[in-house]
Motif scaffolding. Structure first.
Motif, PDB file in Angstrom:
ATOM      1  N   ILE A   5       0.866  -1.178   0.000  1.00  0.00           N
ATOM      2  CA  ILE A   5       0.000   0.000   0.000  1.00  0.00           C
ATOM      3  C   ILE A   5       0.903   1.227   0.000  1.00  0.00           C
ATOM      4  O   ILE A   5       1.679   1.435   0.937  1.00  0.00           O
ATOM      5  CB  ILE A   5      -0.921  -0.002   1.230  1.00  0.00           C
ATOM      6  N   ASP A   6       0.822   2.024  -1.062  1.00  0.00           N
ATOM      7  CA  ASP A   6       1.741   3.147  -1.252  1.00  0.00           C
ATOM      8  C   ASP A   6       0.975   4.474  -1.236  1.00  0.00           C
ATOM      9  O   ASP A   6       0.524   4.963  -2.280  1.00  0.00           O
ATOM     10  CB  ASP A   6       2.488   2.973  -2.577  1.00  0.00           C
ATOM     11  N   PRO A   7       0.817   5.088  -0.035  1.00  0.00           N
ATOM     12  CA  PRO A   7       0.093   6.354   0.064  1.00  0.00           C
ATOM     13  C   PRO A   7       1.031   7.568   0.085  1.00  0.00           C
ATOM     14  O   PRO A   7       0.670   8.621   0.600  1.00  0.00           O
ATOM     15  CB  PRO A   7      -0.644   6.218   1.399  1.00  0.00           C
ATOM     16  N   ARG A   8       2.247   7.416  -0.457  1.00  0.00           N
ATOM     17  CA  ARG A   8       3.227   8.501  -0.388  1.00  0.00           C
ATOM     18  C   ARG A   8       2.859   9.669  -1.290  1.00  0.00           C
ATOM     19  O   ARG A   8       3.159  10.828  -0.968  1.00  0.00           O
ATOM     20  CB  ARG A   8       4.619   7.972  -0.763  1.00  0.00           C
ATOM     21  N   GLN A   9       2.218   9.390  -2.404  1.00  0.00           N
ATOM     22  CA  GLN A   9       1.941  10.475  -3.347  1.00  0.00           C
ATOM     23  C   GLN A   9       0.741  11.309  -2.951  1.00  0.00           C
ATOM     24  O   GLN A   9       0.807  12.544  -2.962  1.00  0.00           O
ATOM     25  CB  GLN A   9       1.705   9.901  -4.742  1.00  0.00           C
ATOM     26  N   ALA A  10      -0.367  10.658  -2.603  1.00  0.00           N
ATOM     27  CA  ALA A  10      -1.614  11.404  -2.379  1.00  0.00           C
ATOM     28  C   ALA A  10      -2.363  10.933  -1.145  1.00  0.00           C
ATOM     29  O   ALA A  10      -3.573  11.156  -1.030  1.00  0.00           O
ATOM     30  CB  ALA A  10      -2.510  11.297  -3.610  1.00  0.00           C
ATOM     31  N   GLY A  11      -1.683  10.271  -0.203  1.00  0.00           N
ATOM     32  CA  GLY A  11      -2.350   9.829   1.003  1.00  0.00           C
ATOM     33  C   GLY A  11      -3.318   8.691   0.746  1.00  0.00           C
ATOM     34  O   GLY A  11      -3.230   7.978  -0.256  1.00  0.00           O
ATOM     35  N   ILE A  12      -4.284   8.549   1.675  1.00  0.00           N
ATOM     36  CA  ILE A  12      -5.223   7.430   1.563  1.00  0.00           C
ATOM     37  C   ILE A  12      -6.545   7.806   2.215  1.00  0.00           C
ATOM     38  O   ILE A  12      -6.592   8.460   3.256  1.00  0.00           O
ATOM     39  CB  ILE A  12      -4.645   6.156   2.217  1.00  0.00           C
ATOM     40  N   SER A  13      -7.623   7.406   1.570  1.00  0.00           N
ATOM     41  CA  SER A  13      -8.966   7.500   2.141  1.00  0.00           C
ATOM     42  C   SER A  13      -9.641   6.157   1.931  1.00  0.00           C
ATOM     43  O   SER A  13      -9.133   5.306   1.190  1.00  0.00           O
ATOM     44  CB  SER A  13      -9.775   8.616   1.460  1.00  0.00           C
ATOM     45  N   GLY A  14     -10.792   5.963   2.577  1.00  0.00           N
ATOM     46  CA  GLY A  14     -11.479   4.687   2.415  1.00  0.00           C
ATOM     47  C   GLY A  14     -11.905   4.421   0.990  1.00  0.00           C
ATOM     48  O   GLY A  14     -11.730   3.314   0.465  1.00  0.00           O
ATOM     49  N   ASP A  15     -12.446   5.453   0.307  1.00  0.00           N
ATOM     50  CA  ASP A  15     -12.908   5.236  -1.065  1.00  0.00           C
ATOM     51  C   ASP A  15     -11.738   5.069  -2.035  1.00  0.00           C
ATOM     52  O   ASP A  15     -11.842   4.344  -3.026  1.00  0.00           O
ATOM     53  CB  ASP A  15     -13.829   6.367  -1.511  1.00  0.00           C
ATOM     54  N   GLU A 196       0.827  20.293  -0.596  1.00  0.00           N
ATOM     55  CA  GLU A 196      -0.393  20.361  -1.408  1.00  0.00           C
ATOM     56  C   GLU A 196      -1.409  21.362  -0.866  1.00  0.00           C
ATOM     57  O   GLU A 196      -2.281  21.828  -1.592  1.00  0.00           O
ATOM     58  CB  GLU A 196      -1.055  18.973  -1.500  1.00  0.00           C
ATOM     59  N   GLY A 197      -1.329  21.670   0.432  1.00  0.00           N
ATOM     60  CA  GLY A 197      -2.284  22.600   1.016  1.00  0.00           C
ATOM     61  C   GLY A 197      -3.674  22.041   1.132  1.00  0.00           C
ATOM     62  O   GLY A 197      -4.666  22.773   1.157  1.00  0.00           O
ATOM     63  N   THR A 198      -3.806  20.733   1.188  1.00  0.00           N
ATOM     64  CA  THR A 198      -5.113  20.092   1.284  1.00  0.00           C
ATOM     65  C   THR A 198      -4.980  18.782   2.053  1.00  0.00           C
ATOM     66  O   THR A 198      -3.884  18.222   2.182  1.00  0.00           O
ATOM     67  CB  THR A 198      -5.696  19.817  -0.118  1.00  0.00           C
ATOM     68  N   GLU A 199      -6.093  18.312   2.577  1.00  0.00           N
ATOM     69  CA  GLU A 199      -6.117  17.029   3.279  1.00  0.00           C
ATOM     70  C   GLU A 199      -5.929  15.900   2.276  1.00  0.00           C
ATOM     71  O   GLU A 199      -6.665  15.804   1.305  1.00  0.00           O
ATOM     72  CB  GLU A 199      -7.455  16.871   3.999  1.00  0.00           C
ATOM     73  N   THR A 200      -4.937  15.048   2.496  1.00  0.00           N
ATOM     74  CA  THR A 200      -4.732  13.909   1.599  1.00  0.00           C
ATOM     75  C   THR A 200      -5.075  12.583   2.261  1.00  0.00           C
ATOM     76  O   THR A 200      -5.305  11.591   1.560  1.00  0.00           O
ATOM     77  CB  THR A 200      -3.270  13.853   1.099  1.00  0.00           C
ATOM     78  N   THR A 201      -5.102  12.549   3.580  1.00  0.00           N
ATOM     79  CA  THR A 201      -5.454  11.322   4.290  1.00  0.00           C
ATOM     80  C   THR A 201      -6.648  11.597   5.197  1.00  0.00           C
ATOM     81  O   THR A 201      -6.674  12.598   5.912  1.00  0.00           O
ATOM     82  CB  THR A 201      -4.272  10.799   5.116  1.00  0.00           C
ATOM     83  N   THR A 202      -7.623  10.710   5.158  1.00  0.00           N
ATOM     84  CA  THR A 202      -8.825  10.851   5.991  1.00  0.00           C
ATOM     85  C   THR A 202      -8.728   9.905   7.192  1.00  0.00           C
ATOM     86  O   THR A 202      -7.939   8.949   7.190  1.00  0.00           O
ATOM     87  CB  THR A 202     -10.077  10.502   5.183  1.00  0.00           C
ATOM     88  N   PRO A 203      -9.552  10.136   8.216  1.00  0.00           N
ATOM     89  CA  PRO A 203      -9.548   9.215   9.362  1.00  0.00           C
ATOM     90  C   PRO A 203      -9.844   7.769   8.966  1.00  0.00           C
ATOM     91  O   PRO A 203      -9.210   6.840   9.475  1.00  0.00           O
ATOM     92  CB  PRO A 203     -10.643   9.786  10.268  1.00  0.00           C
ATOM     93  N   THR A 204     -10.778   7.568   8.052  1.00  0.00           N
ATOM     94  CA  THR A 204     -11.093   6.191   7.640  1.00  0.00           C
ATOM     95  C   THR A 204      -9.910   5.559   6.916  1.00  0.00           C
ATOM     96  O   THR A 204      -9.592   4.384   7.124  1.00  0.00           O
ATOM     97  CB  THR A 204     -12.334   6.166   6.731  1.00  0.00           C
ATOM     98  N   GLY A 205      -9.246   6.331   6.051  1.00  0.00           N
ATOM     99  CA  GLY A 205      -8.058   5.811   5.378  1.00  0.00           C
ATOM    100  C   GLY A 205      -6.970   5.443   6.365  1.00  0.00           C
ATOM    101  O   GLY A 205      -6.332   4.385   6.253  1.00  0.00           O
ATOM    102  N   ALA A 206      -6.755   6.309   7.375  1.00  0.00           N
ATOM    103  CA  ALA A 206      -5.752   6.020   8.402  1.00  0.00           C
ATOM    104  C   ALA A 206      -6.127   4.768   9.183  1.00  0.00           C
ATOM    105  O   ALA A 206      -5.274   3.923   9.490  1.00  0.00           O
ATOM    106  CB  ALA A 206      -5.611   7.219   9.345  1.00  0.00           C
ATOM    107  N   ALA A 207      -7.415   4.630   9.506  1.00  0.00           N
ATOM    108  CA  ALA A 207      -7.862   3.466  10.271  1.00  0.00           C
ATOM    109  C   ALA A 207      -7.700   2.177   9.480  1.00  0.00           C
ATOM    110  O   ALA A 207      -7.410   1.115  10.052  1.00  0.00           O
ATOM    111  CB  ALA A 207      -9.321   3.644  10.695  1.00  0.00           C
ATOM    112  N   ILE A 208      -7.877   2.239   8.176  1.00  0.00           N
ATOM    113  CA  ILE A 208      -7.728   1.042   7.343  1.00  0.00           C
ATOM    114  C   ILE A 208      -6.290   0.542   7.369  1.00  0.00           C
ATOM    115  O   ILE A 208      -6.042  -0.658   7.544  1.00  0.00           O
ATOM    116  CB  ILE A 208      -8.198   1.332   5.902  1.00  0.00           C
ATOM    117  N   VAL A 209      -5.304   1.441   7.183  1.00  0.00           N
ATOM    118  CA  VAL A 209      -3.911   0.976   7.219  1.00  0.00           C
ATOM    119  C   VAL A 209      -3.532   0.516   8.621  1.00  0.00           C
ATOM    120  O   VAL A 209      -2.738  -0.419   8.788  1.00  0.00           O
ATOM    121  CB  VAL A 209      -2.927   2.044   6.690  1.00  0.00           C
ATOM    122  N   ALA A 210      -4.119   1.153   9.646  1.00  0.00           N
ATOM    123  CA  ALA A 210      -3.862   0.703  11.012  1.00  0.00           C
ATOM    124  C   ALA A 210      -4.471  -0.672  11.248  1.00  0.00           C
ATOM    125  O   ALA A 210      -3.850  -1.554  11.857  1.00  0.00           O
ATOM    126  CB  ALA A 210      -4.416   1.714  12.011  1.00  0.00           C
TER     127      ALA A 210
END
Length: 405
Positions: A5-15, A196-210
């Protein structure tokens, strides 16, 4: 197989995670049908439409989840937990997939309760109470189960949390939001910010990798890539492709290395019945293995040394089980390196006395040798129904497997 799982470029969200899994090798239509059936477990919520579509982010082809829902503004956290637990039971997911879904939603709720200083039972969710949280978590569990990801290694690369500010029910805050920090801190997953000045990772995305409890690495492991998936974020920004990258491939070293936690404690004042039940309890709570050794302790007393192997993220839960079940006053924690021989799950149907029985087995290969092990519960079940002894059933099944390899 190894999933990266490579979220280095744009983070991660559930969708993004769910879309990347479909883009990589998932059946989007089947996923949508199964997910839509689970909305019934969230009262007041409706999935009006759900589908995946091909799109592009800054010129890069990818897949995006399109979801239209009707939802209340907030609900107790206990409702979303219950809905997800009922959904994974209804879909008959594997035990590891169910545990992943439960860990993920509990990581979300625990983060919120820590931030607000409330108990889990009294925590209320706003944005995270939506049915799309159920869609993301249950959908990812279902998709990962479909590619046997829970039976293989998962590698998580550092998470891009973005920059700037984010607006939500509690006002405007700088990224990363407190819930994201809590989730990734508890899971010990490395993060970094971006311009980027914007949110790239959401709580659900963080919870999924956790919840995946994988191994974190700053670089790719030694794999031969077989499947690649790109999951689209909701925004199409101009200075980078807003996509999550997933890569699944074969480990070309033929062996897989990772690190695990080892928890040990000594007890000398509990009965053998309690100790015997403890092993199955530890395994049911996600332990990789549990063993008990007899030693001689101080004053010549017999001592039971309980040793448990588990993923790093489960240390707190496993420690809690040990303390509650044994009354121990402390445990020893160490980190161990291990390597596991790659294995594959398979089934075979064998006819015995004109009745068909299905047997699960694991096959593995190391260098020039290979072997397999049949699930004993299936052997015992067939032996009981046929009146044969277990050894005879095992020899019969083993012969069929060898003839069909």
């Amino acid at each position: 197989m190894v999933l990266v799982i490579d979220p280095r470029q744009a983070g991660i969200s559930g969708d993004m995670m769910l879309s990347a899994l479909v883009d990589m090798r998932g059946d989007g239509d089947a996923l949508c049908k199964n997910i839509q059936k689970c909305a019934k477990y969230l009262e007041g919520s409706t999935i009006n439409s759900i589908h995946f579509q091909k799109t592009a982010r800054n010129g890069m082809a990818c897949t995006q989840l399109k979801l239209n829902i009707t939802d209340p503004h907030f609900r107790p956290a206990s409702e979303i937990i219950s809905a997800i637990e009922k959904s994974v039971e209804y879909l008959k997911l594997s035990k590891p997939a169910k545990m992943f879904a439960e860990r993920t939603v509990h990581a979300l709720v625990s983060a919120e309760s820590q931030i607000h200083g409330t108990t889990l039972d009294s925590t209320e969710l706003h944005e995270l109470s939506s049915v799309d949280t159920l869609v993301d978590i249950v959908g990812v569990a279902l998709a990962l189960d479909g590619i046997n990801a829970f039976q293989n290694n998962v590698i998580i690369m550092p998470v891009n949390v973005g920059g700037g500010t984010v607006k939500f029910a509690h006002g405007t805050m700088y990224n990363p939001a407190p819930s994201i920090l809590n989730i990734l801190s508890n899971a010990q997953i490395p993060i970094f910010g971006g311009p980027e000045g914007t949110e790239t990772t959401t709580p659900t995305g963080a919870a999924i990798v956790a919840g995946l409890a994988g191994t974190t690495m700053p670089f790719y492991p030694h794999i031969v890539p077989k499947y690649i998936g790109y999951g689209a974020g909701s925004k199409d920004v101009t200075n980078f492709a807003n996509v999550l990258l997933l890569v699944q491939g074969d480990d070309y070293t033929e062996t897989s290395y990772d690190t695990i936690s080892v928890i040990e404690t000594n007890v000398d004042d509990i009965s053998g019945e309690v100790i015997g039940d403890l092993i199955s309890t530890l395994l049911n709570h996600g332990a990789l293995d549990a063993t008990i050794h007899t030693r001689i302790g101080k004053k010549g007393r017999p001592v039971h040394v309980i040793s448990v192997m588990c993923a790093h993220i489960l240390v707190s839960n496993i420690t809690d089980v040990l303390v509650r079940y044994t009354g121990t006053l402390g445990v020893r924690l160490t980190t161990a390196h291990r390597y596991t021989v790659p294995r594959q799950d398979a089934t075979i149907t064998v006819t015995i006395d004109q009745a068909e029985y299905t047997f699960r087995y694991k096959s593995h290969k190391h260098r020039q040798t290979s072997d397999f092990k049949i699930e004993f519960d299936d052997i015992a079940d067939a032996a009981k129904k046929t009146g044969m002894n277990a050894r005879t059933v095992e020899r019969l099944v083993r012969r069929h497997i060898e003839e069909n390899r």
